[in-house]
Scaffold this motif. Structure first.
Motif, PDB file in Angstrom:
ATOM      1  N   ILE A 192       5.113   7.831   9.688  1.00 18.11           N
ATOM      2  CA  ILE A 192       4.496   7.013   8.639  1.00 18.11           C
ATOM      3  C   ILE A 192       3.557   5.983   9.248  1.00 18.11           C
ATOM      4  N   ALA A 193       3.930   5.416  10.404  1.00 20.44           N
ATOM      5  CA  ALA A 193       3.067   4.433  11.064  1.00 20.44           C
ATOM      6  C   ALA A 193       1.751   5.074  11.517  1.00 20.44           C
ATOM      7  N   ASP A 194       1.818   6.305  11.994  1.00 22.25           N
ATOM      8  CA  ASP A 194       0.602   6.997  12.437  1.00 22.25           C
ATOM      9  C   ASP A 194      -0.295   7.367  11.257  1.00 22.25           C
ATOM     10  N   MET A 195       0.309   7.704  10.115  1.00 20.05           N
ATOM     11  CA  MET A 195      -0.463   8.141   8.951  1.00 20.05           C
ATOM     12  C   MET A 195      -1.058   6.977   8.173  1.00 20.05           C
ATOM     13  N   HIS A 196      -0.476   5.797   8.309  1.00 17.52           N
ATOM     14  CA  HIS A 196      -0.920   4.666   7.474  1.00 17.52           C
ATOM     15  C   HIS A 196      -1.199   3.452   8.359  1.00 17.52           C
ATOM     16  N   THR A 197      -2.153   3.603   9.248  1.00 18.93           N
ATOM     17  CA  THR A 197      -2.572   2.468  10.077  1.00 18.93           C
ATOM     18  C   THR A 197      -3.285   1.437   9.203  1.00 18.93           C
ATOM     19  N   ASP A 232       0.835  -1.206   0.000  1.00 18.35           N
ATOM     20  CA  ASP A 232       0.000   0.000   0.000  1.00 18.35           C
ATOM     21  C   ASP A 232       0.866   1.252   0.000  1.00 18.35           C
ATOM     22  N   VAL A 233       1.968   1.205   0.762  1.00 19.20           N
ATOM     23  CA  VAL A 233       2.870   2.345   0.907  1.00 19.20           C
ATOM     24  C   VAL A 233       4.295   1.841   0.731  1.00 19.20           C
ATOM     25  N   ALA A 234       5.118   2.636   0.062  1.00 16.45           N
ATOM     26  CA  ALA A 234       6.521   2.277  -0.145  1.00 16.45           C
ATOM     27  C   ALA A 234       7.411   3.363   0.437  1.00 16.45           C
ATOM     28  N   LEU A 235       8.399   2.943   1.211  1.00 21.33           N
ATOM     29  CA  LEU A 235       9.423   3.845   1.751  1.00 21.33           C
ATOM     30  C   LEU A 235      10.747   3.445   1.107  1.00 21.33           C
ATOM     31  N   CYS A 236      11.255   4.288   0.231  1.00 23.04           N
ATOM     32  CA  CYS A 236      12.455   3.981  -0.543  1.00 23.04           C
ATOM     33  C   CYS A 236      13.612   4.848  -0.044  1.00 23.04           C
ATOM     34  N   VAL A 295       4.362   6.895  -2.099  1.00 27.36           N
ATOM     35  CA  VAL A 295       5.791   6.567  -2.112  1.00 27.36           C
ATOM     36  C   VAL A 295       6.538   7.661  -1.357  1.00 27.36           C
ATOM     37  N   TYR A 296       7.285   7.249  -0.329  1.00 29.10           N
ATOM     38  CA  TYR A 296       8.184   8.155   0.380  1.00 29.10           C
ATOM     39  C   TYR A 296       9.606   7.832  -0.068  1.00 29.10           C
ATOM     40  N   PHE A 297      10.248   8.825  -0.658  1.00 24.91           N
ATOM     41  CA  PHE A 297      11.590   8.610  -1.189  1.00 24.91           C
ATOM     42  C   PHE A 297      12.589   9.454  -0.403  1.00 24.91           C
ATOM     43  N   PHE A 298      13.616   8.793   0.132  1.00 25.18           N
ATOM     44  CA  PHE A 298      14.670   9.477   0.886  1.00 25.18           C
ATOM     45  C   PHE A 298      16.007   9.204   0.201  1.00 25.18           C
ATOM     46  N   VAL A 304       9.580  -1.297   2.761  1.00 26.22           N
ATOM     47  CA  VAL A 304      10.781  -0.475   2.918  1.00 26.22           C
ATOM     48  C   VAL A 304      11.856  -1.049   2.008  1.00 26.22           C
ATOM     49  N   PHE A 305      12.357  -0.235   1.087  1.00 22.18           N
ATOM     50  CA  PHE A 305      13.352  -0.676   0.111  1.00 22.18           C
ATOM     51  C   PHE A 305      14.612   0.165   0.278  1.00 22.18           C
ATOM     52  N   PHE A 306      15.747  -0.510   0.366  1.00 19.64           N
ATOM     53  CA  PHE A 306      17.004   0.197   0.628  1.00 19.64           C
ATOM     54  C   PHE A 306      18.108  -0.325  -0.270  1.00 19.64           C
ATOM     55  N   CYS A 307      18.969   0.605  -0.692  1.00 19.96           N
ATOM     56  CA  CYS A 307      20.183   0.256  -1.419  1.00 19.96           C
ATOM     57  C   CYS A 307      21.280   1.199  -0.943  1.00 19.96           C
ATOM     58  N   GLY A 308      22.340   0.627  -0.378  1.00 23.99           N
ATOM     59  CA  GLY A 308      23.418   1.468   0.124  1.00 23.99           C
ATOM     60  C   GLY A 308      24.286   0.735   1.120  1.00 23.99           C
TER      61      GLY A 308
END
Length: 612
Positions: free
Chosen positions: A566-571, A444-448, A481-484, A577-581
């Motif tokens: 993010i946890a509070d906004m998307h209950t 539903d939600v992606a944190l990249c 999508v939250y992109f950092f 969670v996707f990470f590269c680094g």
């Protein structure tokens, strides 16, 4: 002094406005059990099963060689080292079967596609293929040392037995009766038509005996191969001298070649006529005066080596791996058309290509070879193009000999002439291969999160999300999508910032501005002049460094606050969670996923890390 005061004031203002300190907490309570079940239990379950199978094989083989009458006389000569060497060998066969499978990338991609209906936590186990490959390697090294120790003692016992007389003892544990039995057993086979127990048929030194046995000299070669492969696989060698690692690692071909023939000599032998000659009973009788006069012992024991079974374990994985290499060769022959070569700032090379029947998904990677540089070296790179585009592209950071050579032959080097298309050397492409990013549309939600050059997988992902939304190609589960992007210096903005600016404009024009929320963090590397410009232009609509509407943050992200928000906004949602680094940041994000997965809020963070 006034200038120093002004600059100090500016920097102080920046620090107070933007700097955050990341202090992730490692306390785990019951509320974090949801995250552990999602992110950690599946992989630990696989490791537990693997360890249990190893333990079961070791135990069953130990019981076989420690209890069966077939090997009673063999135990009488060799002692416990027989069971140690054979139990280690059984586990070695199992792990040598497994170690090739995690590096068969086409097989993993096929399994990932076939298992698309399985839960994401099951498919994510495939992303740990390199880790499992290393675990199998460590197990093989440990078992090989145990196997080597056992057989070294066995060879010593076999060799020294020929020099032992009936009234002597080979060591302090031997009694006169056991010494007589030992001398008798090693002498069997000297007569016509007799089979032998001791494969070393003449008095010799133990070291020389090793080279007289097929299992001895092949074992030494395999131990040497293991030593060089393991030492060249250290992180320092892989990063600084990749070619050394790559070439030396191909000693596995020699290792598996000798592994097949290692047991062909049938050096470990057992008795085949225990029904006619009972070894347990006969061992208590004087073999020189009692065997001939006793009905149960008058028939001499018959010995035979077991059939080699190692090839049964490893032939299937070897066949799969050979098919992988054949497929790579076929792809090597397929022509690749280079459409564009762009030299970006910060030593980043972009190559846009096209190939017949090439279909890739989001975040997948390919292997590239340039025959003009080397006909053997293949290097992995993440695709930065979206599946909806009519070409595929990669962004390569120039950091080593091979990447520098590629930049030069493609005419993108600083001092090289721009090459016309007909002069550009041929490149070969193998792939694409699947990664964790393929599952981004299953949440539903992606944190990249991308760190430095690790941002490349998300170039493909962000563009594909935009295309699917604008083109309305079908129902899409992904809603946010939250992109950092965490950058170590300002130079990294120069090549990826253009793509973000173009995407930002497209999102605004299509009315999808809220679909992607991106945050850029600069951890270090700004000058006093840049600090002053940032402070002066703080109220401008666009960021003074990147040119984006989203302002750059300075310092490191406070991941605790970010995950909590993010946890509070998307209950009642599943967040991918996707990470590269770097591995250090990966550990922090992994902990945050477990910490903020909450049963009360019914939100779970599924951690996915790029591995290739």
């Amino acid at each position: 002094m006034q200038l120093f005061y002004n600059n100090s004031k500016i920097v102080s203002g920046l620090c107070s406005r933007y700097f955050t300190v990341n202090k992730p907490k490692a306390e785990f309570g019951l509320r974090q059990m949801r995250g552990l079940l999602v992110n950690d239990v599946p992989k630990y379950f696989v490791i537990l099963v693997w360890l249990l199978i190893n333990g079961l094989l070791f135990g069953v083989t130990w019981q076989k060689y420690n209890r069966e009458k077939t090997y009673f006389y063999t135990r009488a000569v060799l002692g416990n080292t027989l069971t140690i060497s054979r139990s280690a060998a059984a586990c070695l066969n199992f792990n040598c079967m497994l170690i090739l499978l995690p590096v068969c990338r086409n097989l993993l991609s096929f399994v990932r596609g076939w298992a698309v209906c399985c839960p994401g936590r099951a498919r994510r186990i495939l992303d740990k293929n390199v880790t499992f490959h290393r675990l199998c390697a460590y197990m093989i090294v440990g078992l090989s040392l145990l196997h080597f120790y056992g057989h070294s003692y066995n060879v010593h016992r076999f060799s020294m037995s020929h020099n032992t007389k009936v009234d002597d003892a080979i060591d302090e544990t031997d009694t006169k009766q056991s010494t007589k039995l030992l001398v008798k057993l090693v002498s069997i086979g000297n007569g016509d038509g007799e089979t032998y127990l001791d494969p070393i048929r003449q008095p010799t030194y133990p070291i020389k005996s090793v080279f007289l046995l097929t299992g001895g000299w092949t074992g030494l070669i395999m131990i040497a191969c293991l030593f060089f492969m393991v030492t060249s696989s250290t992180e320092f060698i892989r990063r600084s001298y990749f070619e050394v690692f790559w070439y030396v690692h191909h000693l596995f071909i020699v290792f598996f070649g000798f592994l097949i023939f290692h047991s062909i000599g049938k050096q470990v032998r057992g008795q085949t006529n225990v029904d006619k000659h009972d070894p347990e009973y006969c061992s208590k009788i004087d073999p020189y005066t009692g065997w001939e006069n006793d009905r149960k012992c008058s028939t001499p024991p018959v010995f035979e080596g077991g059939m080699p079974i190692t090839w049964v374990w490893i032939m299937a994985p070897i066949f799969i791996y050979i098919c992988e290499r054949i497929l790579r060769f076929v792809r090597y022959l397929q022509p690749v058309k280079i459409l564009k070569v762009v030299k970006h700032p910060s030593k980043v090379l972009e190559i846009q290509m096209r190939k017949t029947d090439f279909h890739a998904e989001v975040g997948q990677y390919i292997f590239i070879q340039c025959p003009k540089l080397s006909r053997l070296e293949w290097h992995p790179f993440t695709l930065t193009s979206a599946p909806e585009e009519d070409y595929f592209s990669v962004h390569i950071r120039i950091v080593g000999d091979w990447t520098s050579g590629l930049s030069e032959v493609l005419g993108a080097d600083e001092y090289a002439e721009v090459q016309p298309s007909w002069k550009i050397p041929r490149v070969a492409v193998d792939g694409p291969f699947g990664t964790a990013s393929e599952d981004v549309f299953d949440y539903d939600v992606a944190l990249c999160v991308g760190a430095g050059i690790g941002v490349t997988p998300f170039a493909s992902l962000l563009k594909s999300v935009f295309y699917k939304t604008v083109n309305e190609s079908g129902p899409m589960r992904l809603r946010k999508v939250y992109f950092f992007w965490v950058c170590p210096d300002t130079h990294a903005f120069e090549w990826f910032g253009d793509m973000l600016m173009h995407l930002e404009n497209q999102l605004a024009e299509s009315g999808c501005r809220d679909l992607i929320e991106y945050n850029i963090y600069l951890t270090r590397g700004w000058t006093a002049g840049q600090a002053k410009a940032i402070f002066v232009h703080e109220e401008d609509q666009r960021d003074v460094i990147t040119g984006l509407e989203q302002k750059t943050n300075f310092g490191r992200p406070n991941w605790d606050d970010i995950f909590s928000r993010i946890a509070d906004m998307h209950t009642e949602r599943e967040v991918g969670v996707f990470f590269c680094g770097a591995a250090s940041l990966s550990k922090i994000l992994h902990k945050m996923c477990n910490k903020h997965s909450s049963a009360s809020k019914r939100v779970s963070f599924h951690y996915n890390k790029e591995n290739f």
